[in-house]
Design an enzyme around this catalytic site. Structure first.
Site, mmCIF file in Angstrom:
data_model
loop_
_atom_site.group_PDB
_atom_site.id
_atom_site.type_symbol
_atom_site.label_atom_id
_atom_site.label_comp_id
_atom_site.label_asym_id
_atom_site.label_seq_id
_atom_site.Cartn_x
_atom_site.Cartn_y
_atom_site.Cartn_z
ATOM 1 N N TYR A 91 0.844 -1.193 0.000
ATOM 2 C CA TYR A 91 0.000 0.000 0.000
ATOM 3 C C TYR A 91 0.883 1.248 0.000
ATOM 4 C CZ TYR A 91 -3.599 3.334 1.544
ATOM 5 O OH TYR A 91 -4.456 4.401 1.642
ATOM 6 N N ASP A 146 -1.138 15.489 6.501
ATOM 7 C CA ASP A 146 -1.976 14.794 5.514
ATOM 8 C C ASP A 146 -3.250 15.594 5.286
ATOM 9 O OD1 ASP A 146 -3.711 11.555 5.502
ATOM 10 O OD2 ASP A 146 -3.089 12.884 3.853
ATOM 11 N N ASP A 189 -2.992 5.358 -2.550
ATOM 12 C CA ASP A 189 -3.928 6.331 -1.981
ATOM 13 C C ASP A 189 -3.918 7.570 -2.872
ATOM 14 O OD1 ASP A 189 -4.082 7.977 1.306
ATOM 15 O OD2 ASP A 189 -5.271 8.235 -0.517
ATOM 16 N N ASP A 197 -6.098 10.034 -2.659
ATOM 17 C CA ASP A 197 -6.878 11.089 -1.981
ATOM 18 C C ASP A 197 -8.196 11.321 -2.732
ATOM 19 O OD1 ASP A 197 -3.972 13.009 -0.849
ATOM 20 O OD2 ASP A 197 -5.005 11.297 0.015
ATOM 21 N N HIS A 234 -7.298 4.279 -4.721
ATOM 22 C CA HIS A 234 -8.605 4.612 -4.142
ATOM 23 C C HIS A 234 -8.826 6.113 -4.207
ATOM 24 C CE1 HIS A 234 -7.113 5.858 -0.101
ATOM 25 N NE2 HIS A 234 -6.422 4.758 -0.056
ATOM 26 N N GLU A 255 -11.408 9.149 -2.724
ATOM 27 C CA GLU A 255 -12.315 9.358 -1.587
ATOM 28 C C GLU A 255 -13.306 10.483 -1.859
ATOM 29 O OE1 GLU A 255 -8.843 10.039 0.840
ATOM 30 O OE2 GLU A 255 -9.574 12.001 1.454
ATOM 31 N N CYS A 296 -6.817 13.745 7.003
ATOM 32 C CA CYS A 296 -6.760 12.344 7.394
ATOM 33 C C CYS A 296 -8.153 11.883 7.811
ATOM 34 C CB CYS A 296 -5.804 12.171 8.588
ATOM 35 S SG CYS A 296 -6.134 10.689 9.552
ATOM 36 N N ARG A 339 -13.571 5.201 -1.873
ATOM 37 C CA ARG A 339 -13.538 5.357 -0.411
ATOM 38 C C ARG A 339 -14.612 6.340 0.001
ATOM 39 N NH1 ARG A 339 -8.381 7.500 3.282
ATOM 40 N NH2 ARG A 339 -9.537 9.152 4.351
ATOM 41 N N GLU A 358 -14.056 3.963 5.189
ATOM 42 C CA GLU A 358 -13.080 4.610 6.065
ATOM 43 C C GLU A 358 -13.595 4.831 7.478
ATOM 44 O OE1 GLU A 358 -9.567 7.203 6.940
ATOM 45 O OE2 GLU A 358 -10.230 5.127 6.755
ATOM 46 N N ASN A 377 -9.403 -0.484 6.879
ATOM 47 C CA ASN A 377 -8.218 0.299 7.211
ATOM 48 C C ASN A 377 -7.883 0.105 8.686
ATOM 49 O OD1 ASN A 377 -6.255 2.202 7.621
ATOM 50 N ND2 ASN A 377 -7.587 3.965 7.359
#
Ligand SMILES: C[C@](O)(C(=O)O)[C@H](CC(=O)O)C(=O)O
Ligand SMILES: [Mg+2]
Length: 297
Positions: free
Chosen positions: A48, A62, A89, A91, A116, A118, A126, A161, A191, A213
């Site tokens: 990942y 983040d 990731d 975002d 992914h 989101e 985060c 996500r 998430e 996660n």
């Protein structure tokens, strides 16, 4: 030597087959390409690439400050050294649907097996922090639809996500999960699920594979692999675990070095030179040199 021998398309096909198997796929977060090799050596199922880790390595919080160039560059450095599928990731997809499309293609070019996207607003934060906001469902659906439409390799995994549980509640999170699956998402990243009951609700709502996660110090109870399998979870990520362990060890080392003026007492807590060289496959470089420099027509 130099890079992995499995092609990106083969890694994607393997990831697809693993998702179809129903077995739990374990993806620790790599801190760098070297730890990606360690993840493979220890028999895990994938690597990942965590947005939190990419930003932390750059000494950034983040909160959406990294660029797709930085993320794709790091993803390429990591994906090229492992035969395992690499999940990235991405975002919020780095902008509008057209930006999401470009993000997919840049990560495909980087050799990733999937990403992914989101449904947080930009700038994201985060997923385990309070004060998150999510975009409206249709905006999020457009992001997923753009990602699915943009991929060149049909095996490239597009995961959706949703951060909605902590923002608008479980009913909306489930509604969004269904909509993202209908938009073509291959995998659902639910998430900041708090525990088994949350996963049960999402598992009952969608037919596509689900990612859990298991990140430390956040909103989620840390469930072991047996429990996650019993809940019908298909992928588990440990996004920041290796970074947290490495930083703790580094801090201990600096403290000892500062206080005692030597690192002699730390040697048994270090990766030995021979182990690093074995992990880097030094031997194959010697063979390469011999072949080339001793080559005779
Ligand atoms: C999974 C995650 O998106 C990540 O960037 O690794 C983070 C992990 C973390 O901050 O612990 C998240 O938002 O959950
Ligand atoms: Mg992230």
């Amino acid at each position: 030597m130099l890079h992995a021998t499995t092609s990106p398309s083969a890694k994607r096909a393997a990831f697809r087959a693993a998702l179809a198997s129903g077995g739990l796929q374990r993806f620790p977060g790599a801190v760098n390409p070297l730890t990606a090799k360690l993840i493979q050596r220890h028999g895990f199922d994938g690597v990942y690439v965590s947005g939190a880790v990419v930003s932390a390595e750059l000494c950034l919080p983040d909160i959406g400050l990294t660029t797709i160039t930085e993320v794709a560059g790091r993803a390429q450095q990591i994906a090229r050294v492992t035969d395992l599928p690499t999940l990235v990731d991405a975002d919020t997809g780095f902008g509008e649907p057209m930006n999401v499309a470009r993000t997919v293609q840049l990560l495909e070019d980087a050799g990733a097996a999937g990403l992914h996207i989101e449904d947080q607003v930009n700038p994201k934060r985060c997923g385990h922090l309070d004060g998150k906001e999510v975009v409206d469902r249709d905006t999020a659906v457009r992001r997923i639809a753009a990602a699915v439409a943009a991929r060149r390799d049909p095996d490239f995994v597009v995961a959706a996500r949703t951060d909605a549980l902590a923002v608008t509640g479980m009913a909306d999170a489930v509604d969004r999960a269904k909509a993202y699956a209908d938009a073509g998402a291959d995998l659902l990243f639910a998430e900041a699920m708090t525990g088994p009951a949350d996963f049960e609700r999402v598992r009952a709502a969608v037919d596509i594979p689900i990612l859990a996660n298991m990140t430390e110090f956040g909103k989620s109870e840390l469930l072991d692999t047996a429990t996650l399998e019993s809940l019908g979870i298909n992928v588990v990520i440990y996004p920041v675990t290796l970074l947290r362990l490495a930083m703790h060890a580094a801090e201990d080392g600096l403290r000892t070095l500062a206080e005692h003026g030597t690192q002699r007492e730390l040697l048994d807590r270090m990766q030995h030179r021979r182990d690093l060289y074995a992990l880097l496959d030094y031997e194959s470089y010697g063979v390469f040199d011999d072949d080339v420099y001793n080559f005779r027509l």
